[in-house]
Write an enzyme that holds these catalytic residues in place. Structure first.
Site, mmCIF file in Angstrom:
data_model
loop_
_atom_site.group_PDB
_atom_site.id
_atom_site.type_symbol
_atom_site.label_atom_id
_atom_site.label_comp_id
_atom_site.label_asym_id
_atom_site.label_seq_id
_atom_site.Cartn_x
_atom_site.Cartn_y
_atom_site.Cartn_z
ATOM 1 N N LYS A 145 0.972 -1.315 0.021
ATOM 2 C CA LYS A 145 -0.034 -0.109 -0.228
ATOM 3 C C LYS A 145 0.877 1.370 0.065
ATOM 4 O O LYS A 145 1.993 1.205 0.603
ATOM 5 C CB LYS A 145 -0.869 0.092 1.236
ATOM 6 C CG LYS A 145 -2.084 -1.154 1.150
ATOM 7 C CD LYS A 145 -2.809 -0.966 2.678
ATOM 8 C CE LYS A 145 -4.020 -1.901 2.460
ATOM 9 N NZ LYS A 145 -5.053 -2.054 1.247
ATOM 10 N N ARG A 197 -10.327 -11.600 0.626
ATOM 11 C CA ARG A 197 -11.388 -12.566 -0.116
ATOM 12 C C ARG A 197 -10.413 -13.914 -0.128
ATOM 13 O O ARG A 197 -11.466 -14.817 -0.065
ATOM 14 C CB ARG A 197 -11.653 -12.023 -1.350
ATOM 15 C CG ARG A 197 -10.442 -11.977 -2.427
ATOM 16 C CD ARG A 197 -10.836 -11.051 -3.515
ATOM 17 N NE ARG A 197 -10.921 -9.754 -2.932
ATOM 18 C CZ ARG A 197 -11.095 -8.458 -4.096
ATOM 19 N NH1 ARG A 197 -11.382 -8.788 -5.338
ATOM 20 N NH2 ARG A 197 -10.855 -7.189 -3.520
#
Ligand code: BES
Ligand code: ZN
Ligand code: ZN
Length: 485
Positions: free
Chosen positions: A259, A333
């Site tokens: 990030k 996920r």
């Protein structure tokens, strides 16, 4: 310290009182002097929302409700009024504070107490130096006037205890709360509240071949865990359980797709879904609700490292499907997918997963709604929406059309873990759906679970999103199961 909540049937003249009113009337039980009453009435007529009366040995706080708004909005207005009053209440250093209602709605008292209990939380366990503000304190006892029956107060206490616990977990940074420590916190909550827990450690996770959880964990120096929670009451109303799954990424750096900018700043909170599930179990077990529920929490941090999984990797998941990793930052996920296919062994009536899953959900709804999608029966969706309005953790449904599933097709594996920039929250949900053999509702709390600033009683310090929503859902489901079936 969290204030304790007690019932009180009589208010004595020297007690400080909060009173919720709807009309320009001063309830007699407040025992104000004629001059005080006149002052209060004048202020109420001037449309003041709150009136503060500082008598010699007590304080009175009046809260005037807006007329003619829906009941659930009124409830929220009361919670927010409590948040708005917290500074004034604190500055008056009450040891105890009575909460009363001059309206016919006695629930208003519980709502105000809830708003206040959620507002006065702070995470100060690592602060060793007192500051100026320590001179003031919040009341240590909230005395609810006119609430009949113990049930309401008990529920409020258990539920707000759960939110405090969840916030503590969210606030713990990863150097104090790695995946194993999270599992320990889940287990100790189980012991206290009375639900069963089992923690699968790395060896077992390897033996089960949970490829998603193991891939995300590869860059970490700490092992992953997979927690199983179970609340099975004596005579459950349901024969197949409800399964709740929470994303437990104890820190999300993005992994090798690291990030950038400020996006890593609050990522210790990427286990807010896992914390919420733990909180719901706390409340449900404490209240001994007659619904059989299972909780699954896959947990790890997501970091770059010598052995970290990479963009382009193809991994084999718990259910044997293969996934092409398009981005290592779409890690939630992957760990959820393993848990969702693992849930099949319980033949659940319904699976609900809750996760800080996509920036896209936060961009769509801001902090006002939980993004909801899924393929479950409308009766469950409707009930969730209704609960969402009552506790004011509103859910908003996104389309879940099969065409969105096409966006995560892969040429070299069964599916890809990203689907491009568009419809990011939905394609994440579609990815999860591929692993579910049972009806699924997916709740994305990226916008509501991690806040940049306080939103009334939803504090920046871990709002605890989803705890009140799902606890209410289980409560209602356990009551209305036979009607809904
Ligand atoms: N944990 C983040 C999502 C998130 C973002 C939660 C902001 C709370 C606030 C998640 O793992 C993530 O990084 N998602 C990516 C997915 C993308 C790579 C497809 C995102 O949303 O940018
Ligand atoms: Zn991520
Ligand atoms: Zn994440």
């Amino acid at each position: 310290m969290k204030p304790v909540v007690q019932h009180i049937s009589q208010i004595s003249p020297d007690q400080s009182v909060v009173c919720i009113v709807e009309k320009n009337e001063i309830p007699a039980f407040l025992k104000l002097t004629t001059a005080e009453k006149e002052y209060a009435l004048r202020k109420l007529r001037e449309e003041e929302e709150t009136v503060f009366i500082n008598s010699y040995f007590k304080c009175t706080y009046l809260i005037k409700l807006k007329k003619s708004i829906e009941h659930y909005r009124k409830r929220e207005e009361i919670r927010k009024a409590a948040a708005a009053l917290k500074k004034l209440i604190r500055s008056n250093n009450h040891d105890e504070l009575v909460i009363s209602s001059g309206t016919s709605d006695k629930e208003a008292v519980l709502d105000f107490a809830e708003g206040l209990l959620l507002s006065v939380y702070s995470f100060d366990k690592y602060r060793t130096v007192d500051d100026e503000e320590e001179k003031y304190h919040y009341p240590s006892r909230l005395l609810l006037h006119g609430v009949t029956g113990k049930e309401g107060i008990q529920w409020l206490t258990d539920l707000t205890d759960a939110v405090w616990l969840v916030r503590d977990l969210i606030n713990e940074p990863v150097n104090h709360l790695n995946a194993l420590a999270l599992a320990e916190a889940v287990a100790s909550t189980g012991k206290k509240a009375g639900f069963r827990t089992e923690v699968l450690t790395k060896g077992k996770i390897e033996a089960l071949k949970m490829g998603g959880l193991l891939a995300v964990n590869r860059g970490s120096v700490d092992p992953p865990v997979f927690c199983i929670l179970e609340w099975k009451p004596g005579k459950p109303v349901n024969s197949s359980p409800l399964v709740l799954i929470g994303k437990g990424v104890v820190y999300d750096s993005g992994g090798l797709n690291i990030k950038t900018g400020d996006y890593m700043a609050q990522m210790k909170g990427d286990m807010a879904g896992a914390a919420a599930v733990t909180g719901v179990f706390h409340t449900v077990a404490k209240s001994k609700l007659p619904l059989h529920i299972i909780g699954l929490i896959p947990a790890t941090d997501n970091r770059p490292g010598g052995n970290a999984y990479t963009q382009g990797d193809i991994i084999t998941m718990y259910n044997k499907m293969t996934v092409e990793v398009g981005n290592t930052d779409a890690e939630g996920r992957l760990i959820l997918a393993d848990a969702i296919s693992y849930a099949a062994k319980y033949r659940p009536m319904l699976i609900i997963d809750i996760a800080t899953l996509t920036g896209s959900a936060a961009m769509t709804f801001g902090n006002q709604a939980i993004a909801m999608m899924g393929n479950a029966d409308r009766k469950f969706v409707n009930l969730l929406e209704e609960c969402g309005r009552e506790v004011y953790e509103r859910v908003s449904e996104l389309p879940f059309w099969e065409e969105y599933g096409d966006m995560i097709k892969s040429k070299i594996a069964d599916v890809r873990n990203v689907g491009g920039r568009e419809a990011g929250a939905i394609t994440a949900g579609k990815f999860l759906e591929k692993f579910s053999e049972y009806p699924l509702i997916h709740l994305d709390i990226a916008g509501t679970g991690i806040l940049k600033k306080d939103d009334h009683y939803r504090l920046r310090e871990g709002p605890g999103s989803g705890v009140r929503l799902l606890s209410e859902f289980v409560r209602r489901l356990s009551k209305e199961y036979n009607k809904l079936k």
